[in-house]
Structure formats: structure tokens, C-alpha cells
Design an enzyme around this catalytic site. Sequence first.
Site, PDB file in Angstrom:
ATOM      1  N   ARG A 146      32.837  -4.571 -37.912  1.00 48.67           N
ATOM      2  CA  ARG A 146      33.100  -5.805 -38.665  1.00 48.67           C
ATOM      3  C   ARG A 146      34.456  -5.775 -39.359  1.00 48.67           C
ATOM      4  O   ARG A 146      35.015  -6.819 -39.674  1.00 48.67           O
ATOM      5  CB  ARG A 146      32.007  -5.972 -39.716  1.00 48.67           C
ATOM      6  CG  ARG A 146      30.951  -6.940 -39.300  1.00 48.67           C
ATOM      7  CD  ARG A 146      30.058  -7.294 -40.448  1.00 48.67           C
ATOM      8  NE  ARG A 146      29.771  -6.180 -41.343  1.00 48.67           N
ATOM      9  CZ  ARG A 146      28.769  -6.171 -42.211  1.00 48.67           C
ATOM     10  NH1 ARG A 146      27.976  -7.203 -42.274  1.00 48.67           N
ATOM     11  NH2 ARG A 146      28.566  -5.144 -42.999  1.00 48.67           N
ATOM     12  N   HIS A 195      21.342  15.803 -33.509  1.00 46.81           N
ATOM     13  CA  HIS A 195      22.497  16.696 -33.312  1.00 46.81           C
ATOM     14  C   HIS A 195      22.119  18.175 -33.398  1.00 46.81           C
ATOM     15  O   HIS A 195      22.869  19.032 -32.944  1.00 46.81           O
ATOM     16  CB  HIS A 195      23.640  16.338 -34.258  1.00 46.81           C
ATOM     17  CG  HIS A 195      23.376  16.658 -35.687  1.00 46.81           C
ATOM     18  ND1 HIS A 195      22.742  15.801 -36.522  1.00 46.81           N
ATOM     19  CD2 HIS A 195      23.654  17.754 -36.417  1.00 46.81           C
ATOM     20  CE1 HIS A 195      22.632  16.347 -37.714  1.00 46.81           C
ATOM     21  NE2 HIS A 195      23.178  17.533 -37.679  1.00 46.81           N
ATOM     22  N   LYS A 254      23.547  22.021 -31.033  1.00 46.38           N
ATOM     23  CA  LYS A 254      24.102  23.261 -31.591  1.00 46.38           C
ATOM     24  C   LYS A 254      24.014  24.375 -30.552  1.00 46.38           C
ATOM     25  O   LYS A 254      23.000  24.522 -29.868  1.00 46.38           O
ATOM     26  CB  LYS A 254      23.320  23.663 -32.851  1.00 46.38           C
ATOM     27  CG  LYS A 254      23.639  22.776 -34.043  1.00 46.38           C
ATOM     28  CD  LYS A 254      22.898  23.247 -35.273  1.00 46.38           C
ATOM     29  CE  LYS A 254      23.189  22.336 -36.439  1.00 46.38           C
ATOM     30  NZ  LYS A 254      24.570  22.454 -36.918  1.00 46.38           N
ATOM     31  N   HIS A 298      14.652  16.968 -36.875  1.00 45.73           N
ATOM     32  CA  HIS A 298      15.325  18.251 -36.656  1.00 45.73           C
ATOM     33  C   HIS A 298      14.353  19.444 -36.612  1.00 45.73           C
ATOM     34  O   HIS A 298      14.401  20.261 -35.695  1.00 45.73           O
ATOM     35  CB  HIS A 298      16.350  18.516 -37.759  1.00 45.73           C
ATOM     36  CG  HIS A 298      17.365  17.430 -37.910  1.00 45.73           C
ATOM     37  ND1 HIS A 298      17.939  16.796 -36.829  1.00 45.73           N
ATOM     38  CD2 HIS A 298      17.915  16.858 -38.998  1.00 45.73           C
ATOM     39  CE1 HIS A 298      18.795  15.884 -37.267  1.00 45.73           C
ATOM     40  NE2 HIS A 298      18.794  15.903 -38.580  1.00 45.73           N
TER      41      HIS A 298
HETATM   42  P1  NAD Z   1      28.599   3.372 -42.502  1.00 44.83           P
HETATM   43  O1  NAD Z   1      27.949   2.419 -43.450  1.00 44.83           O
HETATM   44  O2  NAD Z   1      29.598   4.341 -43.019  1.00 44.83           O
HETATM   45  O3  NAD Z   1      29.325   2.557 -41.347  1.00 44.83           O
HETATM   46  C1  NAD Z   1      28.720   1.470 -40.726  1.00 44.83           C
HETATM   47  C2  NAD Z   1      29.640   0.921 -39.653  1.00 44.83           C
HETATM   48  O4  NAD Z   1      28.964  -0.170 -39.045  1.00 44.83           O
HETATM   49  C3  NAD Z   1      30.974   0.379 -40.164  1.00 44.83           C
HETATM   50  O5  NAD Z   1      31.945   0.608 -39.164  1.00 44.83           O
HETATM   51  C4  NAD Z   1      30.705  -1.116 -40.281  1.00 44.83           C
HETATM   52  O6  NAD Z   1      31.888  -1.897 -40.138  1.00 44.83           O
HETATM   53  C5  NAD Z   1      29.803  -1.321 -39.106  1.00 44.83           C
HETATM   54  N1  NAD Z   1      28.933  -2.488 -39.264  1.00 44.83           N
HETATM   55  C6  NAD Z   1      28.054  -2.759 -40.245  1.00 44.83           C
HETATM   56  N2  NAD Z   1      27.459  -3.949 -40.024  1.00 44.83           N
HETATM   57  C7  NAD Z   1      27.972  -4.430 -38.885  1.00 44.83           C
HETATM   58  C8  NAD Z   1      27.787  -5.609 -38.129  1.00 44.83           C
HETATM   59  N3  NAD Z   1      26.931  -6.563 -38.502  1.00 44.83           N
HETATM   60  N4  NAD Z   1      28.482  -5.733 -36.994  1.00 44.83           N
HETATM   61  C9  NAD Z   1      29.368  -4.801 -36.574  1.00 44.83           C
HETATM   62  N5  NAD Z   1      29.601  -3.683 -37.251  1.00 44.83           N
HETATM   63  C10 NAD Z   1      28.921  -3.502 -38.390  1.00 44.83           C
HETATM   64  O7  NAD Z   1      27.401   4.102 -41.745  1.00 44.83           O
HETATM   65  P2  NAD Z   1      27.438   5.545 -41.017  1.00 44.83           P
HETATM   66  O8  NAD Z   1      27.212   6.580 -42.049  1.00 44.83           O
HETATM   67  O9  NAD Z   1      28.642   5.636 -40.164  1.00 44.83           O
HETATM   68  O10 NAD Z   1      26.114   5.498 -40.149  1.00 44.83           O
HETATM   69  C11 NAD Z   1      25.974   4.753 -38.954  1.00 44.83           C
HETATM   70  C12 NAD Z   1      24.578   5.030 -38.369  1.00 44.83           C
HETATM   71  O11 NAD Z   1      24.460   6.414 -38.066  1.00 44.83           O
HETATM   72  C13 NAD Z   1      23.447   4.729 -39.352  1.00 44.83           C
HETATM   73  O12 NAD Z   1      22.340   4.244 -38.639  1.00 44.83           O
HETATM   74  C14 NAD Z   1      23.124   6.087 -39.960  1.00 44.83           C
HETATM   75  O13 NAD Z   1      21.805   6.178 -40.402  1.00 44.83           O
HETATM   76  C15 NAD Z   1      23.362   6.985 -38.752  1.00 44.83           C
HETATM   77  N6  NAD Z   1      23.700   8.367 -39.110  1.00 44.83           N
HETATM   78  C16 NAD Z   1      24.772   8.634 -39.897  1.00 44.83           C
HETATM   79  C17 NAD Z   1      25.077   9.958 -40.199  1.00 44.83           C
HETATM   80  C18 NAD Z   1      26.285  10.296 -41.041  1.00 44.83           C
HETATM   81  O14 NAD Z   1      26.527  11.507 -41.225  1.00 44.83           O
HETATM   82  N7  NAD Z   1      27.026   9.344 -41.546  1.00 44.83           N
HETATM   83  C19 NAD Z   1      24.288  10.998 -39.710  1.00 44.83           C
HETATM   84  C20 NAD Z   1      23.204  10.686 -38.891  1.00 44.83           C
HETATM   85  C21 NAD Z   1      22.917   9.366 -38.604  1.00 44.83           C
END
Ligand code: NAD
Length: 482
Positions: free
Chosen positions: A51, A177, A181, A239
Site C-alpha cells: 500500500r 521457518h 533451519k 514450531h
Molecule cells: P508489517 O505490518 O510490518 O507489514 C505489512 C505490509 O503489508 C506492509 O508492506 C504494508 O504496506 C502491507 N499492507 C498492509 N495492508 C495492505 C493492503 N490492504 N494492501 C497491500 N498491502 C498492504 O507486517 P510484517 O511484520 O511484515 O508481517 C507480515 C505477515 O507476516 C503477517 O501476517 C505476520 O503475522 C507474518 N509474520 C511476520 C513475522 C515478522 O518477523 N515480522 C514473522 C512471522 C510471520
Amino acid sequence: MVSRIIPVDEFDLIIFGGTGDLARRKIIPALFKRFQDEQIPSGSRIIGAARSDMDAEAFREFARDAIVAECKVSHENKDLAEFVEALDYVMIDALGEEGWADLSALLQPGRVRAFYFSVGPSLFDALAERLDRHQMVDAETRIVVEKPFGRDLSSARALNKVLSARFDETQIYRIDHYLGKETVQNLMAVRFGNVLFEPLWNSQFVDHIQITVAETVGVGGRGSYYDKSGAMRDMVQNHLMQLLCLTAMEPPAKFDPDAVRDEKLKVIRALNAVEPHHIIRGQYDASAEDSSFREDVENPQSKTESFIALKCHVQNWRWAGTPFYLRTGKRLEARDSEIIVVFKDAPHSIFGAEAGRHHNELRIQLQPDEGITLKVTIKEPGPGGMRLLDVPLDMSFAETLGPAADTPDAYERLIMDVVRGNQTLFMRNDEVEAAWAWTDPIIQGWESRGDVPKPYDSFSQGPAAADMLMQRDGRTWREIGQ
Ligand code: NAD
């Protein structure tokens, strides 16, 4: 020792949520490392889609900063300059109608096309529907999804339904993930590549198995998410369950995705319904410098657990009578993840009572360093008679395999597996659902009883009751951080 790198074919990878935390810390740095090792050919395209209002140059800048921060290279690095050339960006709202034609125009026909859904699961349906409607899905299309995959069985089923409506199961890559590992894969190599362990890998010789995933961090900025999730949903259902499966499963006939996943599924289905007194839940207290769990999640009444210890059984011929103890928590004494197979004492000691009791242990360490250690009993050196000593036969990867074993991050391996079309290290729909089917009644039991987690000191070993869980059985946890 130089590891062999087999380049993949040119591909297009589209990261929905390309400007998010996961993309910045894990996905983009992992892609850079594979590019640097010449595994990713330079004709491949990596397209950020999110977005955020930015253009391709701003996304390249974002990626450059992410790589400099995570991969310890300078902004002037030559590979970095080349890598960012492969990046592009499209501004897309998953729920909107703009940008899809632009994305479609960037994709090259006839090559692997992986859509990484690095966004919350509430957007999966909208993304899948739009990809389908804009005809971006073909036989070479793959979808990568992250945890959390549902918060219970019914939501996981609903997500599986959303994905299976548009994609075949062979196109869906559910990431855990931990499976990427190096040591976790080595667990399979050690078990099924050597004759030494498998004959002993059963309840006749194994006293018990401990699986620990300990973190020092608290819930950080994820308080509101974590308060609705807790350690059971956030760590155990995925995990720890995967580590348990790889430890307990029968040898698959071959190392092929469905053969491995069939065996893992059988383990989950063989798990007993855990009795309430075999589960300890905990919540970390404040320390001198750090806030408490309840402060972190901004909920003074929170009954969510930041720690779990539980005892379960895999009810099958191989494991009858051998308990599996699982433990995970935040704000514990050290970052320490490991699987320990504790073998039984020798049936008879020829050295007499003064030699003490000794047993072997196989320790598979995942964090902070990866490696495998076998504890063996030897004679204590010196003229003092036949005294016995337990010493580690160490196979720390960093020492044994040298710098080439600079262990790749799990995401590097897993993303390359997506491109290669190898689903072995990804969770199948039935596995995820079976794991929730086991977890749901446990969580429902807490909710119906109004169970309140036990407080524990920050940076400790967890609540004392977790030690009691073991002590009641005449056993002890390996100390976290030792
Ligand atoms: P974040 O909030 O940092 O980033 C979200 C991303 O999605 C941003 O790029 C945002 O612009 C985009 N986004 C949000 N709404 C949107 C929409 N309507 N249309 C298009 N793009 C949109 O989240 P994150 O930490 O990067 O996590 C992403 C996913 O991965 C989540 O489901 C989270 O649970 C999962 N996850 C994250 C981690 C981590 O370490 N950050 C680890 C495991 C799983």
C-alpha cells in the site's frame, strides 16, 4: 569445506507486503544472500507490492538499507548495486482495484512466479481473488503464506478453503521457518543417514525427549496481537509441533514432500489429549528495567500465557511410555532452542555404585548456535580408580565445517525451495489442521476454567511449577542457557 550451490532458473517473486517488517528483516536480505552466492540468476525479478506510496527507486533504497542493516555489507557493495537492479515496485492495495494491470505487465510468461503473501491472513482472500481475476495464476505459480495460519481449527479450515478455491495444494507453500533451519534438516540426516541412532530411537532406549524454544525478548511491539495469541498458538502449535514431528516420525520411504509430510501427520494424530495438570502456563513479571507481560500487552487482567511447559505422549508402538516435554517462553534467561534425546541409563553398571548413574544424550541445538552434541560416558583421566565422566562429542557446525558452513538463514533455503518447487519443508493443509485439532481443546479448557498463568521472574528459567512437572517424574530440564 565448500558447499555446492546449484543455481535456480530465472523467476519472478512478488512480495505483497514488500515494505513490511518481515520483508525488510528476512525476505529481502535472504534473496540478496542467494544472489550474492550466484544462486539467483540476474534476470530474475523481485517485485515489491504494498500500500505504501513509493516508486521503484524508493523501494530499491528501502531494500538497500535493509540489506546493509541485516547482511553486514556496505552501501558501496558491488553485488548490492547489481541486486537492486532486479527490484521493482507496484503500489497496490490488496482490497482495491488499482495497480493490478501494472503488476501483470511486469510478469514474464513461462517462468516460475511466486507470490509471497507477507501480509495479514485477512487479506489472503482478496489477493487470491484478484490474482485469479487478472489471470496471473498459471501452472508455474506458487503462493507463499506465513504464520499465523489461523488461530484455531475453524479459522485454519477457512483459510485453507480460501486458498484451495484458487490454487492447487501443490502450489501452496506454508512457511514454518523452523523447518528451514540447517540443524532441523540435519536431524533427519542424523536419524536416517546413519545406522547408529535409528535402532535406539524408541521407548526401549529413550527415557524422554525435551524440546525447548526459549527467548529473552518480551512481546515487544506485538502486544495486542500476542495478547490474543499466547505461546500455545504462537509457538507450540507450529514450531514446537514441527520439531516434535521430525523427532518422533517414522522413516519415510523417500525424502519426498508427501512421504515426509504423511509421516509427520501420523505423529500429530497420535498425540494424546494432554491432561490439564501436565501443562504449566506462565506470564513474565517486570524486572528492574523491563515492564511486565501485562504492561506490555496493555491489559492488566490478561490471562494469556508467555510461557508453556507441557508433557505429552505420542501414542504409537515406537513411543509408548516415552514422554515428550515441550517448553517455550519469552523473557527467559537465555535465547536457547534445542531438542534433547535423553537415553536410558545402562541397564547394569559393572563399575559399582560409586561410579554413579550415567546416560547418553543427543542434543540438537538450533539457537543461538546450530550444532549437534552427543554426551558419552568415559573414564575420568588419572590414577584415581574407575571414576566415570560424561563428556560431549561435539559437532558444532561452525567449528567442524569451517566458515563455509556460515549457516544460511532459514528463509534463504525456504525461498529457494519455493522457486525449485520442493514442498518438503512446508506444511500441508492437513498437517496444519491436525495441529489445531490437538491444540484447540487445550485452549478451550483454559478458557472454560478461567485458568490464570503463573507469574515468573523476567530472565529466569520460567515458573517453578515447570520444574515440578519434570521433578514429579524424577527428571530435570536441561538448564536454559547452559
Ligand atoms: P508489517 O505490518 O510490518 O507489514 C505489512 C505490509 O503489508 C506492509 O508492506 C504494508 O504496506 C502491507 N499492507 C498492509 N495492508 C495492505 C493492503 N490492504 N494492501 C497491500 N498491502 C498492504 O507486517 P510484517 O511484520 O511484515 O508481517 C507480515 C505477515 O507476516 C503477517 O501476517 C505476520 O503475522 C507474518 N509474520 C511476520 C513475522 C515478522 O518477523 N515480522 C514473522 C512471522 C510471520
